[in-house]
Design a protein around this motif. Sequence first.
Motif, PDB file in Angstrom:
ATOM      1  N   TYR A   1       3.299   8.659  -7.871  1.00 19.59           N
ATOM      2  CA  TYR A   1       2.024   9.085  -7.270  1.00 19.59           C
ATOM      3  C   TYR A   1       1.775   8.249  -6.014  1.00 19.59           C
ATOM      4  CZ  TYR A   1      -3.091   9.067  -6.651  1.00 19.59           C
ATOM      5  OH  TYR A   1      -4.349   9.141  -6.128  1.00 19.59           O
ATOM      6  N   PHE A   2       1.288   8.899  -4.970  1.00 18.02           N
ATOM      7  CA  PHE A   2       1.027   8.225  -3.696  1.00 18.02           C
ATOM      8  C   PHE A   2      -0.343   8.670  -3.182  1.00 18.02           C
ATOM      9  CE2 PHE A   2       1.203   8.454   1.001  1.00 18.02           C
ATOM     10  CZ  PHE A   2       1.512   7.145   1.297  1.00 18.02           C
ATOM     11  N   PHE A   3      -1.022   7.776  -2.462  1.00 17.95           N
ATOM     12  CA  PHE A   3      -2.275   8.196  -1.812  1.00 17.95           C
ATOM     13  C   PHE A   3      -2.317   7.595  -0.419  1.00 17.95           C
ATOM     14  CE2 PHE A   3      -4.450   4.193  -1.589  1.00 17.95           C
ATOM     15  CZ  PHE A   3      -3.764   3.434  -2.528  1.00 17.95           C
ATOM     16  N   SER A   4      -3.127   8.185   0.442  1.00 14.06           N
ATOM     17  CA  SER A   4      -3.313   7.624   1.783  1.00 14.06           C
ATOM     18  C   SER A   4      -4.673   8.075   2.304  1.00 14.06           C
ATOM     19  CB  SER A   4      -2.186   8.129   2.712  1.00 14.06           C
ATOM     20  OG  SER A   4      -2.423   7.760   4.037  1.00 14.06           O
ATOM     21  N   ASP A   5      -5.296   7.214   3.127  1.00 13.73           N
ATOM     22  CA  ASP A   5      -6.586   7.558   3.744  1.00 13.73           C
ATOM     23  C   ASP A   5      -6.480   7.431   5.243  1.00 13.73           C
ATOM     24  OD1 ASP A   5      -7.720   7.657   1.257  1.00 13.73           O
ATOM     25  OD2 ASP A   5      -8.447   5.593   1.323  1.00 13.73           O
TER      26      ASP A   5
ATOM     27  N   TYR B   1       4.237  -5.656  13.526  1.00 11.51           N
ATOM     28  CA  TYR B   1       4.682  -4.909  12.355  1.00 11.51           C
ATOM     29  C   TYR B   1       3.667  -5.228  11.267  1.00 11.51           C
ATOM     30  CZ  TYR B   1       8.986  -4.239  14.942  1.00 11.51           C
ATOM     31  OH  TYR B   1       9.894  -3.873  15.896  1.00 11.51           O
ATOM     32  N   LEU B   2       3.609  -4.403  10.236  1.00 15.09           N
ATOM     33  CA  LEU B   2       2.555  -4.607   9.244  1.00 15.09           C
ATOM     34  C   LEU B   2       3.110  -4.641   7.823  1.00 15.09           C
ATOM     35  CD1 LEU B   2      -0.391  -4.778   8.355  1.00 15.09           C
ATOM     36  CD2 LEU B   2      -0.590  -2.312   8.655  1.00 15.09           C
ATOM     37  N   ARG B   3       2.996  -5.784   7.197  1.00 16.52           N
ATOM     38  CA  ARG B   3       3.376  -5.899   5.780  1.00 16.52           C
ATOM     39  C   ARG B   3       2.426  -6.830   5.029  1.00 16.52           C
ATOM     40  NH1 ARG B   3       6.101  -2.716   2.191  1.00 16.52           N
ATOM     41  NH2 ARG B   3       6.443  -3.973   0.337  1.00 16.52           N
TER      42      ARG B   3
ATOM     43  N   GLU C   1      -2.744  -6.486  -3.173  1.00 18.73           N
ATOM     44  CA  GLU C   1      -2.415  -5.090  -2.910  1.00 18.73           C
ATOM     45  C   GLU C   1      -2.330  -4.886  -1.405  1.00 18.73           C
ATOM     46  OE1 GLU C   1      -5.089  -2.545  -4.970  1.00 18.73           O
ATOM     47  OE2 GLU C   1      -4.973  -3.719  -6.813  1.00 18.73           O
ATOM     48  N   ARG C   2      -1.317  -4.178  -0.965  1.00 21.09           N
ATOM     49  CA  ARG C   2      -1.131  -3.994   0.477  1.00 21.09           C
ATOM     50  C   ARG C   2      -1.899  -2.810   1.079  1.00 21.09           C
ATOM     51  NH1 ARG C   2       2.705  -7.832   1.542  1.00 21.09           N
ATOM     52  NH2 ARG C   2       3.807  -8.401  -0.355  1.00 21.09           N
ATOM     53  N   PRO C   3      -2.185  -1.746   0.306  1.00 21.55           N
ATOM     54  CA  PRO C   3      -2.857  -0.601   0.942  1.00 21.55           C
ATOM     55  C   PRO C   3      -4.089  -0.953   1.790  1.00 21.55           C
ATOM     56  CG  PRO C   3      -2.068   0.079  -1.200  1.00 21.55           C
ATOM     57  CD  PRO C   3      -1.790  -1.411  -1.086  1.00 21.55           C
TER      58      PRO C   3
ATOM     59  N   THR D   1      11.112  -8.103  -5.547  1.00 24.39           N
ATOM     60  CA  THR D   1      11.065  -8.754  -4.234  1.00 24.39           C
ATOM     61  C   THR D   1      10.599  -7.816  -3.120  1.00 24.39           C
ATOM     62  OG1 THR D   1      13.457  -8.371  -4.211  1.00 24.39           O
ATOM     63  CG2 THR D   1      12.722 -10.599  -4.705  1.00 24.39           C
ATOM     64  N   GLY D   2      10.245  -6.572  -3.472  1.00 21.54           N
ATOM     65  CA  GLY D   2       9.599  -5.693  -2.508  1.00 21.54           C
ATOM     66  C   GLY D   2      10.507  -5.249  -1.382  1.00 21.54           C
ATOM     67  N   ALA D   3       9.927  -5.170  -0.198  1.00 20.02           N
ATOM     68  CA  ALA D   3      10.653  -4.617   0.945  1.00 20.02           C
ATOM     69  C   ALA D   3      10.230  -5.346   2.218  1.00 20.02           C
ATOM     70  CB  ALA D   3      10.349  -3.127   1.065  1.00 20.02           C
TER      71      ALA D   3
ATOM     72  N   CYS E   1      -0.235   6.446  11.159  1.00 20.41           N
ATOM     73  CA  CYS E   1      -1.445   7.283  11.129  1.00 20.41           C
ATOM     74  C   CYS E   1      -2.646   6.513  10.575  1.00 20.41           C
ATOM     75  CB  CYS E   1      -1.194   8.538  10.284  1.00 20.41           C
ATOM     76  SG  CYS E   1      -0.034   9.671  11.065  1.00 20.41           S
ATOM     77  N   GLU E   2      -2.429   5.751   9.502  1.00 21.56           N
ATOM     78  CA  GLU E   2      -3.550   5.003   8.916  1.00 21.56           C
ATOM     79  C   GLU E   2      -4.063   3.933   9.878  1.00 21.56           C
ATOM     80  OE1 GLU E   2      -2.403   3.259   5.225  1.00 21.56           O
ATOM     81  OE2 GLU E   2      -2.424   5.153   4.136  1.00 21.56           O
ATOM     82  N   VAL E   3      -3.136   3.217  10.513  1.00 25.54           N
ATOM     83  CA  VAL E   3      -3.555   2.141  11.430  1.00 25.54           C
ATOM     84  C   VAL E   3      -4.287   2.742  12.631  1.00 25.54           C
ATOM     85  CG1 VAL E   3      -2.739   0.309  12.967  1.00 25.54           C
ATOM     86  CG2 VAL E   3      -1.774   0.524  10.677  1.00 25.54           C
TER      87      VAL E   3
ATOM     88  N   LEU F   1       5.641 -16.988 -12.387  1.00 25.11           N
ATOM     89  CA  LEU F   1       5.674 -15.970 -11.335  1.00 25.11           C
ATOM     90  C   LEU F   1       5.838 -16.693 -10.003  1.00 25.11           C
ATOM     91  CD1 LEU F   1       3.102 -13.017 -10.999  1.00 25.11           C
ATOM     92  CD2 LEU F   1       4.204 -14.104  -9.055  1.00 25.11           C
ATOM     93  N   ALA F   2       6.965 -16.493  -9.351  1.00 23.69           N
ATOM     94  CA  ALA F   2       7.225 -17.192  -8.083  1.00 23.69           C
ATOM     95  C   ALA F   2       7.231 -16.192  -6.929  1.00 23.69           C
ATOM     96  CB  ALA F   2       8.576 -17.905  -8.148  1.00 23.69           C
ATOM     97  N   GLY F   3       6.355 -16.411  -5.963  1.00 19.16           N
ATOM     98  CA  GLY F   3       6.249 -15.501  -4.810  1.00 19.16           C
ATOM     99  C   GLY F   3       6.315 -16.273  -3.508  1.00 19.16           C
ATOM    100  N   ARG F   4       6.949 -15.689  -2.530  1.00 19.19           N
ATOM    101  CA  ARG F   4       7.172 -16.357  -1.240  1.00 19.19           C
ATOM    102  C   ARG F   4       5.878 -16.558  -0.452  1.00 19.19           C
ATOM    103  NH1 ARG F   4      11.160 -12.749   1.806  1.00 19.19           N
ATOM    104  NH2 ARG F   4      12.703 -13.741   0.489  1.00 19.19           N
ATOM    105  N   GLU F   5       4.950 -15.617  -0.581  1.00 26.01           N
ATOM    106  CA  GLU F   5       3.741 -15.685   0.245  1.00 26.01           C
ATOM    107  C   GLU F   5       2.769 -16.730  -0.302  1.00 26.01           C
ATOM    108  OE1 GLU F   5       2.238 -11.851   1.948  1.00 26.01           O
ATOM    109  OE2 GLU F   5       3.679 -11.011   0.551  1.00 26.01           O
TER     110      GLU F   5
ATOM    111  N   THR G   1       6.435 -19.970  -2.906  1.00 23.16           N
ATOM    112  CA  THR G   1       7.699 -20.484  -3.450  1.00 23.16           C
ATOM    113  C   THR G   1       8.777 -19.407  -3.422  1.00 23.16           C
ATOM    114  OG1 THR G   1       6.456 -21.932  -4.920  1.00 23.16           O
ATOM    115  CG2 THR G   1       8.772 -21.576  -5.478  1.00 23.16           C
ATOM    116  N   ASN G   2       9.740 -19.631  -2.586  1.00 26.42           N
ATOM    117  CA  ASN G   2      10.881 -18.722  -2.508  1.00 26.42           C
ATOM    118  C   ASN G   2      11.838 -19.017  -3.655  1.00 26.42           C
ATOM    119  OD1 ASN G   2      12.120 -16.692  -1.119  1.00 26.42           O
ATOM    120  ND2 ASN G   2      12.633 -17.921   0.669  1.00 26.42           N
ATOM    121  N   VAL G   3      12.371 -17.997  -4.284  1.00 27.10           N
ATOM    122  CA  VAL G   3      13.477 -18.212  -5.220  1.00 27.10           C
ATOM    123  C   VAL G   3      14.754 -18.109  -4.390  1.00 27.10           C
ATOM    124  CG1 VAL G   3      14.665 -17.378  -7.283  1.00 27.10           C
ATOM    125  CG2 VAL G   3      12.168 -17.306  -7.168  1.00 27.10           C
TER     126      VAL G   3
END
Length: 413
Positions: free
Chosen positions: A325-329, A129-131, A44-46, A110-112, A159-161, A34-38, A81-83
């Motif tokens: 399915y989506f949720f938000s607080d 910006y928030l990611r 989890e981002r929520p 690779t997400g967004a 709204c959440e922030v 599993l190779a991820g850039r971060e 590790t970036n691919v």
Amino acid sequence: MPERIDYLLIGGGMASANCAAELRKRDSDGTIMLAGREPEPPYERPPLSKEYMRGEAKREDAYVNEPSWYEDNNVDLRAGTNVMSLDTEGRTAKLQGGEEVSFEKALIATGANVNILRVDGANLDRIHYLRAFGNSDNIRADAEKADRVVLVGGSYIGCEVAASLKANGTDCAIVMMEDVALSRTFGEEAGRYFQGVLESHGIEFHGGETLTAFEGDDHATAVVTESGKTVAGDCVVVGAGVKPDTMLAGKAGLELDEDMGGILCDETLQTSVEGIYAAGDVCSYDSKVHGRRLRVEHWDVAMQQGIHAGRVMADDPAPYEVVPYFFSDLADWASLEYVGPAFEWDQEVWRGDADSGEFAVFYLKDGRVAGCLSVERSEDLQVARELLEKGVDVSDKTAELGDTGSDLGSLAA
Ligand SMILES: Cc1cc2nc3c(=O)[nH]c(=O)nc-3n(C[C@H](O)[C@H](O)[C@H](O)COP(=O)(O)OP(=O)(O)OC[C@H]3O[C@@H](n4cnc5c(N)ncnc54)[C@H](O)[C@@H]3O)c2cc1C
């Protein structure tokens, strides 16, 4: 010859982490990388706009799997590790640092990336910006010093922030293109409910405004809109949507979805090249349930698609048929759940009312449920999910849908 891996998972987020877990369940011997850039293990981002931003949760709480899980389960986790490139014919990938690996099957998750607003003043300090974790840390640190934060965007991130920062004691104003917050997804009436909750806690709204510039000397002190309005704030957070990260897939020659963005996939989440799959924010797939192509940016979808991709990669192909399915607080002031997505609808049926703070809204298109919003009515959401899945015509059942005393279970039977 480079090392041969059975499963190469590209991207270090929710989708990849769940795919790894599913693969390991189904194939105890297969080699997984599993190779991820971060630099972090998949997380989890929520929480970044919610409990983590408010300081109520730690980083580790957001990890999808314990960091030790990867080693314990013989998954070669390459964080940071970036691919760099993918050869779909030769089945090889080049990793950051020059290493080349060869693989049998691959997942692209690779997400967004956030949409950056390139207007005057865009290079000023204190525009956020928030990611990722670091963004959330920086927003919180700057907000603590600020008299007021301006949020650009009236969707769920803005709204959440705003709710989290205000709950922590910082004044907030939201500047947005829509007239009513969250109305693009949930319609104006439901949007007014959520906006009302935020306003009742002191958050200020400027609707129907398009940003044209950030103002300030070294750091942002205001935003300016097309109508000439100036909204002051000594820190700005932009939530202007995201773009799927198709850079690697595009360079590798995989077919992309011109309309929805994302990597074009069939109903099993396989891309235009056999043995290469996509999942999560970057995946645009043929949804049998919706009878159309779909790409959504939801936490639960990234998880479900990651699991599904694991199943298919382990030689158990099937169409992906889960209703998104989506949720938000909004701090602990209100929370919502949603199934759909209803891109358009011609009727809203309300079950319960906004004043009570407990309601569901059924969004109907041609007499069928296209989406459902729930505020404290999760049981209705479950019925809506089934109605949507089965495509039940409810045009002569709207009275029951709207009557909180009626048992909805029989409608989906
Ligand atoms: C602040 C915030 C709050 C959210 N809140 C909610 C919520 O309340 N409810 C909800 O349903 N959804 C929410 N979401 C959306 C949800 O988090 C996403 O849908 C989900 O993270 C998508 O997961 P993913 O695995 O597809 O992509 P990501 O989580 O984006 O992971 C993809 C990873 O791949 C990496 N990558 C990209 N290219 C490469 C490459 N070439 N090589 C290696 N790595 C690469 C990226 O850097 C990234 O780390 C929120 C998102 C954010 C940012």
